[in-house]
Design a protein around this motif. Structure first.
Motif, short mmCIF file in Angstrom:
data_model
loop_
_atom_site.label_atom_id
_atom_site.label_comp_id
_atom_site.label_asym_id
_atom_site.label_seq_id
_atom_site.Cartn_x
_atom_site.Cartn_y
_atom_site.Cartn_z
N THR A 122 0.82 -1.21 0.00
CA THR A 122 0.00 0.00 0.00
C THR A 122 0.86 1.26 0.00
OG1 THR A 122 -1.73 -1.18 1.21
CG2 THR A 122 -1.82 1.22 1.23
N THR A 123 1.89 1.28 0.83
CA THR A 123 2.74 2.47 0.91
C THR A 123 3.52 2.68 -0.38
OG1 THR A 123 2.99 1.92 3.25
CG2 THR A 123 4.38 3.66 2.37
N ILE A 124 4.00 1.60 -0.99
CA ILE A 124 4.74 1.73 -2.25
C ILE A 124 3.86 2.33 -3.34
CG2 ILE A 124 5.79 0.41 -4.13
CD1 ILE A 124 6.97 -1.47 -2.07
N THR A 125 2.64 1.83 -3.45
CA THR A 125 1.73 2.35 -4.48
C THR A 125 1.38 3.82 -4.22
OG1 THR A 125 -0.12 1.41 -3.22
CG2 THR A 125 0.76 0.12 -5.06
N SER A 168 4.58 10.34 -7.02
CA SER A 168 5.59 10.61 -8.05
C SER A 168 4.94 10.85 -9.41
CB SER A 168 6.57 9.44 -8.14
OG SER A 168 5.94 8.28 -8.61
N GLN A 169 3.88 10.12 -9.73
CA GLN A 169 3.17 10.35 -10.99
C GLN A 169 2.53 11.73 -11.02
OE1 GLN A 169 2.86 8.40 -13.73
NE2 GLN A 169 3.95 6.60 -12.99
N ALA A 170 1.96 12.15 -9.90
CA ALA A 170 1.34 13.48 -9.83
C ALA A 170 2.37 14.59 -9.99
CB ALA A 170 0.58 13.63 -8.51
N THR A 223 11.85 12.48 -4.28
CA THR A 223 11.70 12.00 -2.91
C THR A 223 10.73 10.83 -2.82
OG1 THR A 223 12.17 14.24 -2.09
CG2 THR A 223 11.14 12.69 -0.56
N SER A 224 9.59 10.93 -3.49
CA SER A 224 8.62 9.84 -3.45
C SER A 224 9.15 8.59 -4.15
CB SER A 224 7.31 10.29 -4.10
OG SER A 224 7.53 10.72 -5.44
N LEU A 225 9.90 8.79 -5.24
CA LEU A 225 10.49 7.63 -5.91
C LEU A 225 11.54 6.96 -5.04
CD1 LEU A 225 10.31 6.15 -8.64
CD2 LEU A 225 12.19 7.60 -9.45
N ALA A 255 21.99 13.19 -8.51
CA ALA A 255 22.90 12.11 -8.13
C ALA A 255 22.69 11.70 -6.68
CB ALA A 255 24.34 12.55 -8.34
N VAL A 256 22.44 12.67 -5.80
CA VAL A 256 22.19 12.35 -4.39
C VAL A 256 20.89 11.57 -4.25
CG1 VAL A 256 21.81 13.32 -2.10
CG2 VAL A 256 23.50 14.36 -3.61
N PHE A 257 19.90 11.86 -5.10
CA PHE A 257 18.64 11.11 -5.06
C PHE A 257 18.79 9.71 -5.64
CE2 PHE A 257 16.26 15.21 -4.63
CZ PHE A 257 15.47 14.84 -3.56
N PHE A 258 19.52 9.59 -6.75
CA PHE A 258 19.48 8.35 -7.51
C PHE A 258 20.59 7.37 -7.14
CE2 PHE A 258 16.45 8.59 -11.17
CZ PHE A 258 15.72 9.63 -10.63
N CYS A 259 21.69 7.82 -6.57
CA CYS A 259 22.73 6.87 -6.14
C CYS A 259 22.22 5.92 -5.07
CB CYS A 259 23.96 7.63 -5.66
SG CYS A 259 24.97 8.30 -7.01
N PRO A 260 21.45 6.37 -4.06
CA PRO A 260 20.88 5.39 -3.11
C PRO A 260 19.97 4.38 -3.78
CG PRO A 260 20.77 7.61 -2.20
CD PRO A 260 21.19 7.76 -3.62
#
Length: 462
Positions: free
Chosen positions: A218-221, A227-229, A254-256, A338-343
């Protein structure tokens, strides 16, 4: 008599004062103060701009036909950058070897011509007479500002500078690129949001699905819906301002990131439970969900704060200069991304470890009980969600390359993400479809025993 003389003196002084400006004077938009010029992208005192000093900018008017030094009887300066609203600002430099030509018209408008490499100033007349020429732009008052600039690109070090609002590009709705980017893509986002919200609602309203894995799904969706919004706001650029762009980017990444951290928690829970000798499951494990929530939202908030800090303070090569004439970046910079996507990249590697080691553990188990069957179903759900989200994230990165084909591919892959999650989480799970039919069609209460949907699944005759 003294009063009449005083009034006459004041009126005469006001008429003789250089500060008196006619209400019909032509407005000329100047980027900096009267005594300043532009050097290295910022307003600088003309006396200290270089070693010898330089003169301030004075307007030179050009007629529509290209005749220079047209006399304008009265004009006034309006200091400041143009009011572009949601449109982007763009700097233009004119110097002897440049392809840009700036023409300040007597009525206060600015014409920007883009010449060919072998053209001279004599072609201005034929450019201005051709209204359909795409290299001819006309800016009204308030949509530009002009200034003298000191630049290394000019042979003599001086150039005429203009900051203009990018003209709106006239796009027909029949254009295939416009249809795909601005119409079909938003429709896909809306459908995806509806599908993902349906999955979240189903896993939330059915009590037997509200175990730890169900709450994580539920939380993932919900994170993917957000993120879609946020991405939908980025698509509709004509309705967005500079601030909303930054906010939309921050919310999207952040949501992704949170969705991938929740997926990582799901994989860790299944991996750890399979390794444990004393396996015991409950329908709702609120305490464990709180622990995982503290981990996910704590790390996500930390990484988001670091990314925003990196964008505003570390993303530029030079220290931000005071009174810079250029706008900051509209979107999150590459360092922040990069800080968002490296993790996320590290999470994908860790999830691969969970996937491989869990398969090895499952192969060593000789006897499967009801709990192991339930865990096996949760592991398959985790594996498929992991595959779907990783593919979508990979094509999101590829869409940043300057190739339209990759962007179009990302649009369709992103559109398929939500239906794939719906199939994996709802249609493929037979006990979930059984619970839906029993709740919606037979109007019977859903079983809420200790074993939850596992016993309901068994009692359903599957």
């Amino acid at each position: 008599m003294f009063v009449i003389f005083l009034v006459f003196a004041l009126v005469t002084r006001a008429m003789a004062s250089p500060q008196s400006i006619s209400p019909f004077a032509v407005r000329i938009n100047k980027c900096c103060e009267r005594f300043e010029v532009i050097q290295d992208g910022r307003c600088t005192d003309a006396k200290t701009a270089d070693e010898n000093g330089t003169d301030t900018w004075q307007p030179i008017f050009t007629s529509e036909s290209g005749e220079m030094n047209v006399h304008v009887q009265d004009f006034k300066f309006v200091i400041g950058l143009p009011d572009c609203g949601g449109m982007q600002m763009w700097p233009v430099y004119q110097y002897p070897s440049s392809t840009d030509k700036l023409m300040l018209l007597p009525d206060g408008r600015l014409r920007h011509l883009i010449k060919g490499p072998h053209d001279d100033d004599s072609i201005a007349e034929q450019y201005t007479k051709n209204d359909e020429n795409p290299l001819n732009y006309l800016f009204n008052q308030g949509k530009y500002c002009m200034e003298k600039a000191i630049t290394k690109h000019s042979p003599n070090g001086l150039a005429e500078f203009a900051m203009v609002c990018l003209p709106e590009k006239v796009i027909h709705w029949t254009d295939s690129d416009f249809l795909l980017r601005k119409i079909i893509n938003p429709i896909f986002h809306g459908i995806s949001m509806i599908i993902l919200m349906t999955v979240a609602i189903i896993y939330f309203i059915l009590p037997s699905l509200r175990d730890l894995v169900g709450n994580i799904v539920t939380t993932i969706t919900l994170c993917l819906v957000i993120s879609q919004a946020a991405d939908l706001v980025r698509i509709l650029t004509q309705f967005s301002s500079h601030v909303s762009f930054l906010v939309a980017d921050a919310i999207l990444y952040t949501s992704l990131l949170a969705a991938f951290f929740w997926l990582n928690s799901m994989g860790f829970y299944i991996w750890k439970t399979f390794r444990s000798r004393n396996v015991f499951l409950r329908v709702t494990d609120g305490r464990k969900y709180c622990y995982y929530s503290a981990y996910v939202w704590g790390v996500t908030t930390l990484m988001a704060a670091l990314a925003i800090f990196a964008h505003f303070f570390l993303d530029t090569g030079d220290v931000q200069k005071q009174r810079s004439i250029f706008e900051d970046q509209e979107t999150i910079g590459w360092l922040g991304i990069a800080v968002f996507f490296c993790p996320i990249a590290f999470i994908i590697i860790i999830n691969l470890f969970f996937f491989v080691t869990t398969i090895k553990i499952m192969r060593r188990i000789n006897t499967y009980g009801r709990i192991h069957h339930k865990l096996r179903g949760s592991f398959i759900l985790f594996s498929l969600l992991f595959l779907i989200m990783t593919i979508s994230w990979f094509f999101l990165i590829l869409s940043w390359l300057e190739y339209d084909t990759l962007l179009y591919t990302h649009i369709f892959v992103n559109a398929l993400q939500a239906p794939a999650i719906f199939y994996v989480a709802i249609i493929r799970q037979k006990h979930v479809t059984f619970l839906l039919r029993k709740t919606c069609c037979y109007n019977e209460p859903v079983a809420t025993s200790d074993w939850g949907d596992e016993l309901t699944y068994m009692n359903g005759g599957y």
